[in-house]
Design a protein around this motif. Structure first.
Motif, PDB file in Angstrom:
ATOM      1  N   PHE A  14      70.454  45.502 -90.282  1.00 21.48           N
ATOM      2  CA  PHE A  14      69.098  45.583 -90.807  1.00 21.48           C
ATOM      3  C   PHE A  14      68.192  44.594 -90.081  1.00 21.48           C
ATOM      4  CE2 PHE A  14      71.478  46.522 -94.963  1.00 21.48           C
ATOM      5  CZ  PHE A  14      71.538  47.884 -94.675  1.00 21.48           C
ATOM      6  N   ALA A  15      66.995  45.045 -89.730  1.00 21.96           N
ATOM      7  CA  ALA A  15      65.983  44.187 -89.117  1.00 21.96           C
ATOM      8  C   ALA A  15      65.063  43.660 -90.204  1.00 21.96           C
ATOM      9  CB  ALA A  15      65.185  44.967 -88.083  1.00 21.96           C
ATOM     10  N   LEU A  16      64.855  42.350 -90.247  1.00 20.92           N
ATOM     11  CA  LEU A  16      64.007  41.708 -91.245  1.00 20.92           C
ATOM     12  C   LEU A  16      62.794  41.121 -90.532  1.00 20.92           C
ATOM     13  CD1 LEU A  16      66.770  39.777 -93.266  1.00 20.92           C
ATOM     14  CD2 LEU A  16      66.026  42.170 -93.521  1.00 20.92           C
ATOM     15  N   ILE A  17      61.635  41.777 -90.686  1.00 20.31           N
ATOM     16  CA  ILE A  17      60.410  41.355 -90.013  1.00 20.31           C
ATOM     17  C   ILE A  17      59.571  40.535 -90.989  1.00 20.31           C
ATOM     18  CG2 ILE A  17      58.334  42.110 -88.822  1.00 20.31           C
ATOM     19  CD1 ILE A  17      59.757  44.745 -88.212  1.00 20.31           C
ATOM     20  N   ALA A  41      76.933  44.156 -94.461  1.00 16.82           N
ATOM     21  CA  ALA A  41      75.967  44.455 -93.401  1.00 16.82           C
ATOM     22  C   ALA A  41      75.543  43.165 -92.691  1.00 16.82           C
ATOM     23  CB  ALA A  41      74.744  45.163 -93.973  1.00 16.82           C
ATOM     24  N   HIS A  42      74.909  43.344 -91.544  1.00 14.97           N
ATOM     25  CA  HIS A  42      74.392  42.229 -90.755  1.00 14.97           C
ATOM     26  C   HIS A  42      72.871  42.334 -90.677  1.00 14.97           C
ATOM     27  CE1 HIS A  42      78.495  41.323 -89.385  1.00 14.97           C
ATOM     28  NE2 HIS A  42      78.639  42.630 -89.263  1.00 14.97           N
ATOM     29  N   THR A  43      72.213  41.185 -90.499  1.00 15.21           N
ATOM     30  CA  THR A  43      70.757  41.163 -90.427  1.00 15.21           C
ATOM     31  C   THR A  43      70.283  40.425 -89.185  1.00 15.21           C
ATOM     32  OG1 THR A  43      70.655  39.125 -91.754  1.00 15.21           O
ATOM     33  CG2 THR A  43      70.459  41.230 -92.932  1.00 15.21           C
ATOM     34  N   THR A  44      69.109  40.802 -88.718  1.00 15.19           N
ATOM     35  CA  THR A  44      68.411  40.087 -87.654  1.00 15.19           C
ATOM     36  C   THR A  44      67.056  39.665 -88.199  1.00 15.19           C
ATOM     37  OG1 THR A  44      69.450  41.450 -85.944  1.00 15.19           O
ATOM     38  CG2 THR A  44      67.492  40.186 -85.306  1.00 15.19           C
ATOM     39  N   TYR A  45      66.796  38.356 -88.195  1.00 11.45           N
ATOM     40  CA  TYR A  45      65.531  37.826 -88.702  1.00 11.45           C
ATOM     41  C   TYR A  45      64.520  37.759 -87.566  1.00 11.45           C
ATOM     42  CZ  TYR A  45      62.138  34.503 -90.638  1.00 11.45           C
ATOM     43  OH  TYR A  45      60.990  33.888 -91.066  1.00 11.45           O
ATOM     44  N   LEU A  46      63.398  38.427 -87.733  1.00 13.24           N
ATOM     45  CA  LEU A  46      62.336  38.436 -86.731  1.00 13.24           C
ATOM     46  C   LEU A  46      61.105  37.762 -87.326  1.00 13.24           C
ATOM     47  CD1 LEU A  46      62.784  42.129 -85.511  1.00 13.24           C
ATOM     48  CD2 LEU A  46      63.547  40.062 -84.341  1.00 13.24           C
ATOM     49  N   ASP A  47      60.812  36.535 -86.883  1.00 14.05           N
ATOM     50  CA  ASP A  47      59.632  35.832 -87.373  1.00 14.05           C
ATOM     51  C   ASP A  47      58.418  36.234 -86.541  1.00 14.05           C
ATOM     52  OD1 ASP A  47      59.746  34.473 -84.960  1.00 14.05           O
ATOM     53  OD2 ASP A  47      60.531  32.619 -85.832  1.00 14.05           O
ATOM     54  N   PRO A  48      57.239  35.672 -86.817  1.00 16.09           N
ATOM     55  CA  PRO A  48      56.050  36.087 -86.064  1.00 16.09           C
ATOM     56  C   PRO A  48      56.180  35.961 -84.554  1.00 16.09           C
ATOM     57  CG  PRO A  48      55.389  34.878 -88.008  1.00 16.09           C
ATOM     58  CD  PRO A  48      56.891  34.776 -87.939  1.00 16.09           C
ATOM     59  N   SER A  49      57.028  35.050 -84.099  1.00 14.92           N
ATOM     60  CA  SER A  49      57.216  34.915 -82.646  1.00 14.92           C
ATOM     61  C   SER A  49      58.225  35.923 -82.104  1.00 14.92           C
ATOM     62  CB  SER A  49      57.691  33.496 -82.307  1.00 14.92           C
ATOM     63  OG  SER A  49      58.990  33.254 -82.838  1.00 14.92           O
TER      64      SER A  49
END
Length: 330
Positions: A48-51, A72-80
């Motif tokens: 899962f992508a976490l924006i 499940a696995h997650t990818t944290y996407l911050d404003p940068s």
């Protein structure tokens, strides 16, 4: 819950009252399974992508921990790490991420952005908060009230005090109406829900039997309710002059022991957090310098009282967000 597989979770009214009720029930089932050591991993191997355009403690933690507990696995996407609206459109972002992930969470400013992600992605998209709606919080609060009271939702009443114009106010009004509750939005006229939101709620109430009160009268709004809710009055990024004037207008709507005394004898206090109930944060100290107020939306006496279930509520963000992921992605 197979009928929700592949569905987006963008705002409460995207679901029928029955579907919303199923999500509340699933939240309880998943919480019980976790506590009893019988949780079944239904999201094993998913990504899962976490924006996050806006920072978060509870929402991020709930998505990350809930996904991990479900395999499940997650990818944290911050404003940068995500460039929606600056270097890449929401549509293009959706088309990229759907090829790598099984679900997308978005927390940011514009409802249009999360709606565009959902329109163009073939995988579920989840709204972690926008300026207009906060559906994951509403699901958490719905479950927390039913769990705490031990009674059906249609037998419950709550008052929401303060600034009811935006995401949390919109979601509380809509959620309570969908669940057939006695809903009281208690705010100064300029901070009341918009006429469009109230009209939508009344249309829903016609089928659910919900009772809706929009009032600036604190005594009438809080009288006899089972739960008293509030939220922060200030948001980062706003001019400080706006803070001072807003706090002046909302000061009578602070949840104090006197306000709780108007509610039912066993009434509980709820807050989605963070709360400005003391001077232990830099933001609270800044507001104190501007206004002289040591407490904003809730008194420290109420926040730390036995009536306060804010940390049970915070824990339930995990179970309710897990329910959203399981229902729509598994």
């Amino acid at each position: 819950m197979g009928e929700l597989t592949g569905r987006d979770f963008l705002k409460e009214v995207d679901f029928t009252p029955d579907e919303w009720g199923h999500l509340v029930e699933l939240t309880g089932a998943l919480k019980s399974a976790r506590r009893e050591g019988r949780e079944e991993q239904r999201l094993r191997g998913m990504n899962f992508a976490l924006i996050f355009e806006k920072s978060s403690t509870r929402t991020r933690a709930a998505f990350e921990v809930g996904a991990r507990q479900q395999g499940a696995h997650t990818t944290y996407l911050d404003p940068s790490g995500a460039h929606i609206g600056s270097k890449e459109s929401a549509a293009d972002t959706a088309l990229v991420l759907e090829r790598m992930y099984d679900g997308i969470e978005f927390r940011g400013n514009s409802q249009d952005t999360v709606e565009a992600l959902a329109e163009h992605a073939s995988i579920p998209v989840w709204n972690g908060l926008t300026d207009e709606w906060h559906p994951t919080q509403a699901l958490c609060d719905a479950f927390t009230m039913v769990e705490s009271a031990g009674r059906p939702a249609r037998d419950l009443s709550f008052a929401y005090l303060g600034d009811a114009r935006y995401n949390t106010g919109n979601s509380m009004l809509t959620m309570g109406t969908m669940m057939g509750m006695d809903v009281r939005m208690v705010a100064p006229p300029e901070f009341a829900p918009s006429p469009a939101r109230v009209e939508l709620a009344r249309e829903i109430a016609a089928s659910t039997g919900a009772r809706i009160t929009i009032t600036d009268d604190i005594e009438a709004g809080v009288a006899g309710v089972d739960f008293v809710h509030t939220d922060v009055w200030v948001s980062m990024g706003e001019p400080h002059g706006v803070w001072a004037e807003r706090c002046r207008i909302l000061a009578p709507y602070r949840v104090t022991a006197q306000v709780m005394g108007l509610a039912a004898s066993e009434a509980k206090f709820m807050h989605c957090l963070p709360a400005f109930h003391d001077l232990e944060t830099s933001t609270a100290r800044l507001v104190h310098d501007l206004t002289g107020m040591r407490e904003l939306e809730v008194s420290d006496e109420v926040f730390t009282s036995e009536a306060s279930i804010v940390f049970d509520q915070a824990e339930n963000r995990l179970h309710s967000i897990k329910a959203v992921m399981v229902a729509t992605a598994s």
